[in-house]
Design a protein around this motif. Structure first.
Motif: not given
Length: 302
Positions: A27, A31, A35, A54, A285-286, A289-290, A292-293
Motif C-alpha cells: 500500500l 498510493w 495519485s 495495482t 499507508h493511511w 491514502c489521504a 490519494f483521496a
C-alpha cells in the motif's frame, strides 16, 4: 503428551516470504502510484491501467521481499523481528526464493508489456534500483534514500503509461514524463525517508550490533526531528506541485489530513519505543491514502 504442530505448507511459507498478511508494504507503494496515475490522466485512468499498476505494485513488492530476504539472510538472523523469516531460518532455500521472486517479477513485466515502449524502458530502471537497494545498507549511510527512489518509481511510470506513445526515444520519454512527475518522485522520496526511518528506529540496537547502516543510526539523536522534517518536505512539495497542476481545495484538504496524521506519528515516535515506532510505520499507508483521496476527489469534482 502434547501434539507437535505440523510444519507449514509450501504455500504458507511462500505467503509468509512475500508478507501476504502484511499489506501495508504494498500500500505504501500503491498510493503515490495511483495519485500519479490520476494526475497524469486528469481523472480516472481507465480499468486497464488501474489493473496494471495495482497488480504490478503487489507483484513487484512481493518479488522485492524475496530478493531482500536472500540478500539480508545473514543479518536477519541476528535481529529479533526478522530472525524467523522463511529464508533466514532455512525453511525456504535461497535458490527457491530467488526463483519465486523471478516468477513474480516476470508476471509484473508481462503487465508492463501491455502499456507502451517508454513505460517498458522505465521498468528496467525501476528493477535495477529495486535489486540494488538490499545492498545499499552495506555501502551508504542512508540506504533509505535508495529505497525512496525504488518505492517512488511508479510515479514516472504512471505518467509514461498515460501520456507516452509508441515511440521510444529520449525526446519521447521526456514528453511522456514531465518535470512535475520527477518533482513528485523527489517529494515522495522524503515520505519514504520518513516512514522507513521510523522502521529503522525499531531495529536500531540490533543494526548497531551487526554493523549495518541505516538512517536511524546516521541521524542519531536528530532522528525524530528529521522524520518530521521529511514529512513536511513531502507534503509541502506535493501541495506546491499539485497546485501548479491545477488541483484545488479538496486536494489541499487531503494534504491537511495527511499532515494531521504526521503530527500524530510524532506522538508515537518521540520516546523512540520499538512499539511506537513500528506502529507509526505500519499506519503510514493511511497517510498516503489521504493524499490519494484528495487527488482523486478533487479531479472528480471539477
Amino acid at each position: 503428551m502434547q501434539a507437535t504442530a505440523p510444519p507449514p505448507s509450501r504455500l504458507a511459507l511462500y505467503l509468509d516470504l512475500i508478507r501476504w498478511n502484511r499489506p501495508a508494504g504494498w500500500l505504501l507503494l500503491l498510493w503515490p502510484t495511483l495519485s500519479a496515475l490520476w494526475i497524469a490522466a486528469d481523472g480516472f485512468p481507465g480499468w486497464h491501467l488501474l489493473a496494471v499498476f495495482t497488480l504490478g505494485t503487489i507483484l513487484m513488492r512481493s518479488a522485492g521481499c524475496c530478493a531482500n530476504d536472500v540478500a539480508d539472510r545473514d543479518f536477519d538472523r541476528h535481529v529479533k523481528r526478522t530472525a524467523q523469516r522463511p529464508v533466514t531460518r532455512g525453511a525456504i532455500p535461497v535458490a527457491e526464493a530467488l526463483a519465486l521472486g523471478a516468477v513474480l517479477a516476470a508476471v509484473a513485466f508481462g503487465l508492463v508489456l501491455t502499456t507502451n515502449p517508454p513505460t517498458i524502458a522505465l521498468s528496467f530502471a525501476a528493477l535495477a534500483i529495486a535489486v540494488a537497494y538490499p545492498y545499499a545498507k552495506r555501502l551508504v549511510a542512508m540506504p533509505q534514500a535508495v529505497l525512496g527512489v525504488a518505492f517512488s518509481f511508479g510515479i514516472p511510470m504512471a505518467f509514461s503509461a498515460v501520456q507516452g506513445g509508441p515511440e521510444l526515444s529520449l525526446p519521447a520519454l521526456a514528453a511522456a514524463v514531465p518535470a512535475a512527475a520527477w518533482g513528485l518522485l523527489l517529494g515522495n522520496l522524503f515520505w519514504v525517508l520518513a516512514y522507513d526511518t521510523e522502521y529503522a528506529m525499531v531495529d536500531r540496537d540490533d543494526d548497531l550490533h551487526i554493523g549495518i547502516q541505516t538512517s536511524a543510526i546516521t541521524l542519531g539523536r536528530w532522528d525524530v526531528a528529521a522524520v518530521m522534517g521529511f514529512y513536511a518536505a513531502y507534503l509541502l512539495s506535493w501541495a506546491a506541485i499539485g497546485l501548479t497542476l491545477g488541483l484545488g481545495t479538496v486536494f489541499l484538504a487531503g494534504i491537511a489530513l495527511a499532515a494531521a496524521q504526521a503530527a500524530w506519528h510524532h506522538t508515537l515516535i518521540r520516546d523512540r519505543s520499538r512499539e511506537g515506532c513500528f506502529r507509526a510505520f505500519r499506519e503510514n499507508h493511511w497517510l498516503g491514502c489521504a493524499v490519494f483521496a484528495g487527488v482523486a476527489l478533487d479531479l472528480a469534482l471539477r
